[in-house]
Design a protein around this motif. Structure first.
Motif, mmCIF file in Angstrom:
data_model
loop_
_atom_site.group_PDB
_atom_site.id
_atom_site.type_symbol
_atom_site.label_atom_id
_atom_site.label_comp_id
_atom_site.label_asym_id
_atom_site.label_seq_id
_atom_site.Cartn_x
_atom_site.Cartn_y
_atom_site.Cartn_z
ATOM 1 N N UNK A 16 -14.254 -29.205 8.682
ATOM 2 C CA UNK A 16 -13.112 -29.082 9.596
ATOM 3 C C UNK A 16 -11.975 -30.007 9.183
ATOM 4 N N UNK A 17 -10.776 -29.616 9.551
ATOM 5 C CA UNK A 17 -9.623 -30.482 9.332
ATOM 6 C C UNK A 17 -9.459 -31.318 10.595
ATOM 7 N N UNK A 18 -9.583 -32.638 10.416
ATOM 8 C CA UNK A 18 -9.653 -33.532 11.571
ATOM 9 C C UNK A 18 -8.394 -34.375 11.680
ATOM 10 N N UNK A 19 -7.871 -34.490 12.898
ATOM 11 C CA UNK A 19 -6.735 -35.393 13.138
ATOM 12 C C UNK A 19 -7.039 -36.266 14.351
ATOM 13 N N UNK A 20 -6.296 -37.355 14.482
ATOM 14 C CA UNK A 20 -6.478 -38.228 15.650
ATOM 15 C C UNK A 20 -5.621 -37.702 16.793
ATOM 16 N N UNK A 21 -5.964 -38.052 18.035
ATOM 17 C CA UNK A 21 -5.217 -37.490 19.185
ATOM 18 C C UNK A 21 -3.752 -37.904 19.223
ATOM 19 N N UNK A 80 -1.672 -37.933 16.642
ATOM 20 C CA UNK A 80 -0.877 -37.279 15.602
ATOM 21 C C UNK A 80 0.224 -36.418 16.225
ATOM 22 N N UNK A 81 1.475 -36.569 15.748
ATOM 23 C CA UNK A 81 2.547 -35.720 16.305
ATOM 24 C C UNK A 81 2.318 -34.248 15.981
ATOM 25 N N UNK A 82 2.704 -33.405 16.896
ATOM 26 C CA UNK A 82 2.453 -31.970 16.766
ATOM 27 C C UNK A 82 3.158 -31.392 15.530
ATOM 28 N N UNK A 83 4.327 -31.938 15.193
ATOM 29 C CA UNK A 83 5.068 -31.452 14.026
ATOM 30 C C UNK A 83 4.259 -31.631 12.747
ATOM 31 N N UNK A 84 3.628 -32.802 12.618
ATOM 32 C CA UNK A 84 2.802 -33.089 11.440
ATOM 33 C C UNK A 84 1.613 -32.146 11.384
ATOM 34 N N UNK A 85 1.018 -31.897 12.543
ATOM 35 C CA UNK A 85 -0.145 -31.013 12.584
ATOM 36 C C UNK A 85 0.231 -29.610 12.101
ATOM 37 N N UNK A 86 1.359 -29.100 12.580
ATOM 38 C CA UNK A 86 1.783 -27.748 12.175
ATOM 39 C C UNK A 86 1.989 -27.687 10.663
ATOM 40 N N UNK A 87 2.645 -28.725 10.097
ATOM 41 C CA UNK A 87 2.877 -28.751 8.652
ATOM 42 C C UNK A 87 1.555 -28.765 7.891
ATOM 43 N N UNK A 93 2.374 -36.060 21.012
ATOM 44 C CA UNK A 93 1.040 -36.108 20.387
ATOM 45 C C UNK A 93 0.269 -34.806 20.576
ATOM 46 N N UNK A 94 -0.588 -34.511 19.610
ATOM 47 C CA UNK A 94 -1.383 -33.280 19.633
ATOM 48 C C UNK A 94 -2.253 -33.201 20.884
ATOM 49 N N UNK A 95 -2.649 -34.373 21.415
ATOM 50 C CA UNK A 95 -3.570 -34.379 22.561
ATOM 51 C C UNK A 95 -2.960 -33.694 23.784
#
Lengths: 172, 154
Positions: free
Chosen positions: A54-59, A61-68, A110-112
Motif C-alpha cells: 500500500x501507499x502510506x501517508x501520515x494524517x 499530509x496536505x491533500x494536494x501532495x496526496x493527489x500528486x 490535511x488528508x485526515x
C-alpha cells in the motif's frame, strides 16, 4: 416427501434426524461448493492474490501532495497510517466526491479531514470469498489487508476479477 | 463448463451495465465534475449530437484536480478521445478480457452508429459472476473466523 440420503426411507421435510436410521440430517442444508470456482473461492487465501504494497501517508499530509502522489505512483487509493495503526483510506472516488470542483481551496488541508475513517479490512489468511463478499456487498474497490493487525497490503476489485477470469477460464 | 459456455454466449447487457451518463462537448470541466458527484458515478460519456466522441473518468478528474487545471475549459479539451468500447452484441467474456487487458473499469456499450446504450462496469461484471455462485458469497458470516456458538434454531 423427501428421502433420507443414508437409508432411503421417506422423511418429513425439515426433520433433524431420520426416524428410521437415526442419522442426523442437519448438515444437509450446508451448501457445498460444486464448481472449481466456488471451491477456489472458499479454499484459496487472500495472500495468494499477492496484495500490492500500500501507499502510506501520515494524517497530516496536505491533500494536494496526496493527489500528486496518487498520479505519480499510478494508484487509486492511499492508506493513512499513524504509529502502525490504519486510520483511514482515501481513494479516487473520495477525491471526486469530497473535493470535486472546489479542490483549489482544500489543497493545504490535511488528508485526515477527507479520508474515509476505519475502513473495512481483511487478514491475508482469510479466504478470497470474503474479499469478494466485502467488495460486492459494500461496493468497495479496495480492501486493506492486514497481517497480525498491521497493514501489509491492499487488494482491488480488479485483482478479484483477474482471479475469477483465470479460474473460469475466460477465452483469451 | 456450463459457466464458460454462458460467458461466451451471454451478451454483456446481462452483466448489469449502468445507464450511460452523457454530456455535451461544450460542457465545462467544473460542470462535469459536479454532475459526476450528483450522480455518484465515476465516468461520463461525451457525446456530440448523440454519437460518442470521448469519455471522462475519475482518473482524468484526479489529474486535473492534482494539477489545479482550469475548470472552465470545455470537457472536450481534456476527455480521452475514442475510448475502447463494446458493441451491444459483445459477450461477457469479451468485456472481461478487454477490461483486464486495458486496465479499464468502465467500457461504454455503443451501437453501430456510435450511440451509447450502456456502460459496462467492473462492479456489474462482478455482480454477474456472483450470480453464478450466490451461495458461496451471500451465505458467508459477517466476519471471517466468527464461528456461531450454536446452530441457529437449535
Amino acid at each position: 416427501m423427501i428421502t433420507c440420503p443414508f437409508c432411503g426411507s421417506e422423511i418429513l421435510e425439515g426433520a433433524d434426524v431420520c426416524d428410521d436410521c437415526q442419522h442426523s440430517l442437519t448438515d444437509m442444508s450446508i451448501p457445498q461448493p460444486v464448481t472449481p470456482v466456488e471451491r477456489g473461492l472458499l479454499k484459496d487465501r487472500i495472500r495468494t492474490l499477492n496484495p500490492r504494497v500500500p501507499y502510506v501517508v501520515s494524517p497530516e499530509t496536505p491533500i494536494g501532495t496526496v493527489l500528486e502522489n496518487m498520479l505519480a505512483e499510478s494508484i487509486g487509493c492511499v492508506m493513512i497510517v499513524q504509529d502502525d495503526k490504519l486510520l483511514g483510506i482515501f481513494s479516487e472516488r473520495d477525491a471526486l466526491m469530497k473535493l470535486n470542483a472546489e479542490v483549489a481551496q482544500f489543497v493545504d488541508r490535511p488528508i485526515s479531514a477527507f479520508m474515509t475513517p476505519e475502513p473495512i479490512t481483511l487478514e491475508a489468511k482469510n479466504r478470497i470469498a470474503y474479499a469478494l463478499h466485502k467488495m460486492h456487498v459494500g461496493g468497495y474497490r479496495h480492501v486493506p489487508i492486514m497481517t497480525d493487525g498491521k497493514l501489509t497490503g491492499v487488494i482491488s476489485i480488479r485483482d478479484i476479477l483477474a482471479y475469477l477470469s483465470e479460474k473460469i477460464g475466460v477465452p483469451v | 463448463m456450463s459457466f464458460q459456455l454462458s460467458l461466451s454466449s451471454e451478451a454483456v447487457t446481462a452483466a448489469y451495465p449502468d445507464q450511460p451518463l452523457v454530456v455535451d462537448p461544450e460542457s465545462t470541466v467544473g460542470e462535469t465534475l459536479q454532475l459526476l458527484r450528483a450522480q455518484k458515478t465515476g465516468s461520463v460519456l461525451v457525446c456530440d449530437e448523440g454519437s460518442m466522441v470521448g469519455i471522462f473518468t475519475e482518473r482524468d478528474a484526479l489529474k486535473l484536480m492534482a494539477s489545479g487545471a482550469d475548470l472552465t475549459q470545455p470537457i472536450s479539451q481534456v476527455m480521452s478521445r475514442d475510448p475502447v468500447s463494446l458493441s451491444a452484441d459483445a459477450n461477457v467474456g469479451e468485456a472481461i478480457k478487454r477490461m483486464s487487458q486495458g486496465g479499464y473499469r468502465h467500457l461504454p456499450i455503443v451501437t453501430q452508429e456510435g450511440k451509447p446504450t450502456g456502460m459496462a462496469t467492473v462492479f456489474g461484471i462482478t455482480h454477474y459472476l456472483v450470480d453464478h455462485f450466490p451461495e458461496t458469497i451471500y451465505t458467508l458470516p459477517p466476519n471471517p473466523g466468527s464461528i456461531p456458538s450454536e446452530r441457529e434454531g437449535a
